[in-house]
Scaffold this active site. Structure first.
Site, PDB file in Angstrom:
ATOM      1  N   ILE A 161      31.835  45.533  53.339  1.00 41.50           N
ATOM      2  CA  ILE A 161      31.382  44.272  54.253  1.00 41.50           C
ATOM      3  C   ILE A 161      30.325  44.798  55.158  1.00 41.50           C
ATOM      4  O   ILE A 161      30.519  46.033  55.576  1.00 41.50           O
ATOM      5  CB  ILE A 161      32.261  43.446  54.743  1.00 41.50           C
ATOM      6  CG1 ILE A 161      33.246  44.163  55.523  1.00 41.50           C
ATOM      7  CG2 ILE A 161      33.071  42.695  53.804  1.00 41.50           C
ATOM      8  CD1 ILE A 161      34.122  43.094  56.385  1.00 41.50           C
ATOM      9  N   ASP A 162      29.447  44.317  55.726  1.00 39.91           N
ATOM     10  CA  ASP A 162      28.508  44.805  56.655  1.00 39.91           C
ATOM     11  C   ASP A 162      29.109  45.075  57.981  1.00 39.91           C
ATOM     12  O   ASP A 162      30.142  44.755  58.120  1.00 39.91           O
ATOM     13  CB  ASP A 162      27.253  43.546  56.867  1.00 39.91           C
ATOM     14  CG  ASP A 162      26.497  43.236  55.788  1.00 39.91           C
ATOM     15  OD1 ASP A 162      26.360  44.120  54.603  1.00 39.91           O
ATOM     16  OD2 ASP A 162      26.213  42.121  55.644  1.00 39.91           O
ATOM     17  N   LYS A 163      28.430  45.847  58.691  1.00 38.03           N
ATOM     18  CA  LYS A 163      28.677  46.396  60.065  1.00 38.03           C
ATOM     19  C   LYS A 163      29.125  45.057  60.924  1.00 38.03           C
ATOM     20  O   LYS A 163      30.221  45.258  61.495  1.00 38.03           O
ATOM     21  CB  LYS A 163      27.519  46.942  60.534  1.00 38.03           C
ATOM     22  CG  LYS A 163      27.963  47.335  62.218  1.00 38.03           C
ATOM     23  CD  LYS A 163      26.677  47.927  62.812  1.00 38.03           C
ATOM     24  CE  LYS A 163      25.665  47.227  62.951  1.00 38.03           C
ATOM     25  NZ  LYS A 163      24.552  47.659  64.015  1.00 38.03           N
TER      26      LYS A 163
END
Length: 294
Positions: free
Chosen positions: A135-137
């Site tokens: 998942i993204d930052k």
């Protein structure tokens, strides 16, 4: 990290080679190759054997996966980990915002891998970091980490076969339709190493959504991914006119929240070894709740 797998050979497997047996138990050729690197990693009745040996009834076959050193280029950095579940084969974490999963430029010492490596080093255990779902930052929520090569390869195949069911919560601008599906291909934006875009020549991407709540000009949506493209939810919601607030790449409006409003809410998948169906759910964080509190 060391993990031993033990199999009692029954009548149905008599005459099979060790290699055939392991392939039938979801060992990839890469896993088998790693076991052949050293004596004692494959044994029958306590004796090291080649993989072409044929098995007999009541044999005890053991395989051993050992990570002698931690991941290269992942420094050990102490941090607080929100551990949701852990056993011999997997680790499930609740990831906070502003924390990449892997080392990236500018985040070489502030990423989830740093903290996980440190967690095991404090126990005297070398650890190779294997993230299953990424998942993204600035996306919060549930992340699966495989603790050995076998569980990692099996979960990787489960991901490709869409056996890991991922459900997200997202806040979007405006009143989202009650439910729907977005089927738009995604590709890299020309000239950018980070941005993606809707691209008719890109990879197939399918997102299913359902509006759960609407207030204050924002919708709370439950989103299920059929595919897992980079920035898929963010791009698909923007494409139908309902972008996520505070999306620094695709909708940089930071009046109600400081990061894009996306949360990895639920995971359901078969355990890589036991095959028991595991289900996890992580409550939506406060910064997303606050958008609706008026």
């Amino acid at each position: 990290m060391k993990r031993i797998f033990r199999y009692n050979i029954t009548e149905k497997d008599v005459g099979k080679t060790i290699e055939t047996f392991l392939l039938e138990h979801e060992y990839t050729p890469t896993c088998i190759k790693s076991l052949k690197k050293a004596e004692s990693l494959i044994t029958v009745n306590g004796v090291w054997e080649f993989v072409n040996k044929k098995l007999k009834e009541n044999d005890i076959l053991e395989t051993v996966f050992v990570d002698e050193e931690s991941s290269e280029n992942v420094p050990s950095v102490e941090m607080s980990l929100d551990i949701v579940y852990e056993d011999e084969d997997i680790l499930v974490l609740n990831k906070p915002a502003n924390l990449p999963i892997h080392p990236t430029k500018g985040y070489e010492y502030t990423n989830l891998a740093n903290g996980v490596v440190d967690y095991y080093e404090k126990q005297g255990i070398p650890f190779v970091f294997r993230s299953v779902n990424r998942i993204d930052k600035n996306t919060t929520g549930l992340v699966i980490i495989a603790k050995n090569m076998l569980s990692g390869s099996i979960l990787g195949e489960s991901m490709r076969n869409r056996e890991i069911h991922r459900t997200y919560l997202a806040v979007t601008e405006g009143e989202l339709p009650e439910k729907g599906t977005v089927d738009l291909p995604i590709g890299r934006r020309e000239g950018s190493a980070v941005e993606r875009c809707i691209d008719e020549n890109g990879a197939k991407a399918v997102t299913h959504f359902e509006r759960l709540y609407y207030a204050n000009g924002y919708s709370l949506a439950q989103i299920r991914l059929e595919t897992g493209r980079t920035h898929q939810i963010r791009l698909h919601m923007r494409a139908i006119g309902h972008p996520l607030p505070a999306d620094e790449l695709y909708n940089p409006k930071f009046d109600v929240i400081e990061r894009h409003a996306l949360h990895s809410w639920k995971l359901e998948f078969p355990h890589p070894i036991t095959k028991k169906i595991l289900r996890f759910e992580q409550e939506m964080p406060e910064d997303m709740k606050n958008i609706f509190k008026k």
